[in-house]
Design a protein around this motif. Structure first.
Motif, PDB file in Angstrom:
ATOM      1  N   SER A  77       6.441  11.870  -9.862  1.00 55.87           N
ATOM      2  CA  SER A  77       7.747  12.499 -10.063  1.00 55.87           C
ATOM      3  C   SER A  77       8.817  11.456 -10.366  1.00 55.87           C
ATOM      4  O   SER A  77       9.674  11.649 -11.248  1.00 55.87           O
ATOM      5  CB  SER A  77       8.127  13.311  -8.822  1.00 55.87           C
ATOM      6  N   LEU A  78       8.781  10.341  -9.634  1.00 59.34           N
ATOM      7  CA  LEU A  78       9.750   9.275  -9.863  1.00 59.34           C
ATOM      8  C   LEU A  78       9.620   8.730 -11.278  1.00 59.34           C
ATOM      9  O   LEU A  78      10.613   8.597 -12.004  1.00 59.34           O
ATOM     10  CB  LEU A  78       9.532   8.155  -8.847  1.00 59.34           C
ATOM     11  N   ALA A  79       8.405   8.425 -11.709  1.00 54.68           N
ATOM     12  CA  ALA A  79       8.189   7.838 -13.028  1.00 54.68           C
ATOM     13  C   ALA A  79       8.533   8.803 -14.148  1.00 54.68           C
ATOM     14  O   ALA A  79       9.013   8.390 -15.219  1.00 54.68           O
ATOM     15  CB  ALA A  79       6.740   7.370 -13.158  1.00 54.68           C
ATOM     16  N   GLN A  80       8.332  10.090 -13.918  1.00 58.22           N
ATOM     17  CA  GLN A  80       8.608  11.070 -14.963  1.00 58.22           C
ATOM     18  C   GLN A  80      10.100  11.276 -15.213  1.00 58.22           C
ATOM     19  O   GLN A  80      10.470  11.959 -16.169  1.00 58.22           O
ATOM     20  CB  GLN A  80       7.938  12.399 -14.617  1.00 58.22           C
ATOM     21  N   GLN A  81      10.942  10.663 -14.397  1.00 58.56           N
ATOM     22  CA  GLN A  81      12.374  10.698 -14.695  1.00 58.56           C
ATOM     23  C   GLN A  81      12.675  10.025 -16.031  1.00 58.56           C
ATOM     24  O   GLN A  81      13.661  10.349 -16.683  1.00 58.56           O
ATOM     25  CB  GLN A  81      13.173  10.025 -13.567  1.00 58.56           C
ATOM     26  N   ASP A  82      11.829   9.094 -16.441  1.00 62.30           N
ATOM     27  CA  ASP A  82      11.951   8.470 -17.756  1.00 62.30           C
ATOM     28  C   ASP A  82      10.558   8.123 -18.261  1.00 62.30           C
ATOM     29  O   ASP A  82      10.038   7.045 -17.991  1.00 62.30           O
ATOM     30  CB  ASP A  82      12.820   7.214 -17.709  1.00 62.30           C
ATOM     31  N   PRO A  83       9.906   9.045 -18.969  1.00 63.00           N
ATOM     32  CA  PRO A  83       8.519   8.834 -19.384  1.00 63.00           C
ATOM     33  C   PRO A  83       8.339   7.724 -20.412  1.00 63.00           C
ATOM     34  O   PRO A  83       7.223   7.228 -20.582  1.00 63.00           O
ATOM     35  CB  PRO A  83       8.102  10.195 -19.956  1.00 63.00           C
ATOM     36  N   VAL A  84       9.409   7.315 -21.087  1.00 56.02           N
ATOM     37  CA  VAL A  84       9.300   6.205 -22.043  1.00 56.02           C
ATOM     38  C   VAL A  84       9.330   4.873 -21.309  1.00 56.02           C
ATOM     39  O   VAL A  84       8.453   4.025 -21.470  1.00 56.02           O
ATOM     40  CB  VAL A  84      10.415   6.279 -23.100  1.00 56.02           C
ATOM     41  N   ALA A  85      10.346   4.670 -20.480  1.00 54.60           N
ATOM     42  CA  ALA A  85      10.460   3.407 -19.753  1.00 54.60           C
ATOM     43  C   ALA A  85       9.304   3.202 -18.792  1.00 54.60           C
ATOM     44  O   ALA A  85       8.894   2.068 -18.532  1.00 54.60           O
ATOM     45  CB  ALA A  85      11.784   3.353 -18.996  1.00 54.60           C
ATOM     46  N   ASN A  86       8.738   4.292 -18.282  1.00 52.69           N
ATOM     47  CA  ASN A  86       7.707   4.209 -17.240  1.00 52.69           C
ATOM     48  C   ASN A  86       6.309   4.551 -17.749  1.00 52.69           C
ATOM     49  O   ASN A  86       5.440   4.916 -16.964  1.00 52.69           O
ATOM     50  CB  ASN A  86       8.073   5.139 -16.083  1.00 52.69           C
ATOM     51  N   VAL A  87       6.085   4.395 -19.045  1.00 55.34           N
ATOM     52  CA  VAL A  87       4.788   4.782 -19.598  1.00 55.34           C
ATOM     53  C   VAL A  87       3.656   3.944 -19.012  1.00 55.34           C
ATOM     54  O   VAL A  87       2.528   4.450 -18.853  1.00 55.34           O
ATOM     55  CB  VAL A  87       4.808   4.695 -21.145  1.00 55.34           C
TER      56      VAL A  87
END
Length: 296
Positions: free
Chosen positions: A36-46
């Motif tokens: 959930s945390l990473a999906q806040q920005d799926p590009v930066a956190n790919v």
């Protein structure tokens, strides 16, 4: 798909309350919270989302790599992958001292840190105080995306790498690595890097053009892949073919192949590499943030 407020901006959220903070290694039960945390920005956190997609868990790997989590009153508010590299995940720079201390106490040696610039640079400042000295800091790396078809005609010669050509693809990958970071990827042993390249080929994430003489003219990899985003890495043109205006068509072909996997294609590039940036913009990439890379 992108968060309305980029995670590398100070305005993203209020400063954390130090009194309620705790730090620990994540385990399997933390997988939904990390996702959930990473999906806040799926590009930066790919990177971390691709790891979670592949393993299905936030628990440490068999090799001891894992995720450092920072909790604010029991809620996961920031994280950092700690393996061969450090990769912050939605990490407020104010949390860098806590993460750096945890990363240092593990006793691991890190090859690099990369990700959103403010978090990476804050981590580097703290790690420097703890004795981890960088030999290069690349503080300005535009994070770019394209979410539609390329604007230029793709090169028809680009194809998925074939294991039959492994002995040609591997040297091209090693040459790219050495050009980019300044040392051979074989320093720690040839086997690990060879397995990495072989794995990318097997996954269909190696993209290459071999000419009639079976020379690698151009190659790139989809280094991190989720159902939403692919991240292009390892872009390399054979020096014998540089300066011929071929790069844009090859990158357009990369985008075309990547779009068969996920709707958005991303990459990050050194800010000083104006020629590459111009090529990416011509293809249709646009900047959505800024990364940094620290090489230790």
């Amino acid at each position: 798909m992108l968060s309305k407020v980029a995670p590398w901006l100070a305005s993203r959220r209020d400063a954390p309350d130090p009194a309620g903070l705790s730090v620990r290694a994540l385990d399997g039960q933390d997988t939904p919270a990390l996702t959930s945390l990473a999906q806040q920005d799926p590009v930066a956190n790919v990177f971390i989302l691709a790891h979670l997609r592949g393993t299905g868990t936030a628990a440490p790997t068999s090799g001891g790599a894992g995720v450092i989590g920072v909790f604010d009153d029991g809620i996961l508010t920031g994280a950092c992958w700690a393996g061969a590299n450090l990769v912050p995940v939605q990490l407020d720079p104010a949390l860098a001292p806590l993460v750096a201390e945890a990363a240092n106490s593990s006793g691991r040696r890190y090859a690099s840190a990369f990700g959103p610039a403010d978090a990476v640079l804050a981590l580097n400042a703290e790690l420097t105080e703890l004795g981890h000295h960088a030999h290069e800091v690349r503080a300005d790396q535009p994070l770019m995306v394209i979410d539609g078809p390329p604007r230029v005609q793709p090169h028809p010669g680009l194809a998925h790498g074939d294991l039959a050509d492994f002995d040609r693809i591997l040297p091209a990958c090693a040459a790219m690595f050495e050009e980019e970071v300044g040392y051979s990827p074989y320093l720690g042993g040839r086997e690990f890097y060879s397995r990495r390249v072989e794995g990318l080929i097997r996954q269909g994430h190696s993209l290459v053009h071999l000419n009639e003489a079976r020379e690698v003219v151009f190659k790139a990899e989809l280094g991190a892949v989720t159902e939403d985003v692919t991240q292009v890495q390892g872009v390399w043109m054979n020096p014998a073919f540089r300066g011929q205006g071929l790069s844009a068509a090859y990158m357009a072909a990369v985008v075309e192949k990547a779009r068969q996997i996920a709707p958005m294609t991303s990459l990050y590039v050194n800010g000083f590499n104006t020629r590459a940036r111009s090529t990416y913009e011509r293809v249709g990439f646009r900047q959505v943030g800024t990364f940094a890379t620290v090489l230790f």
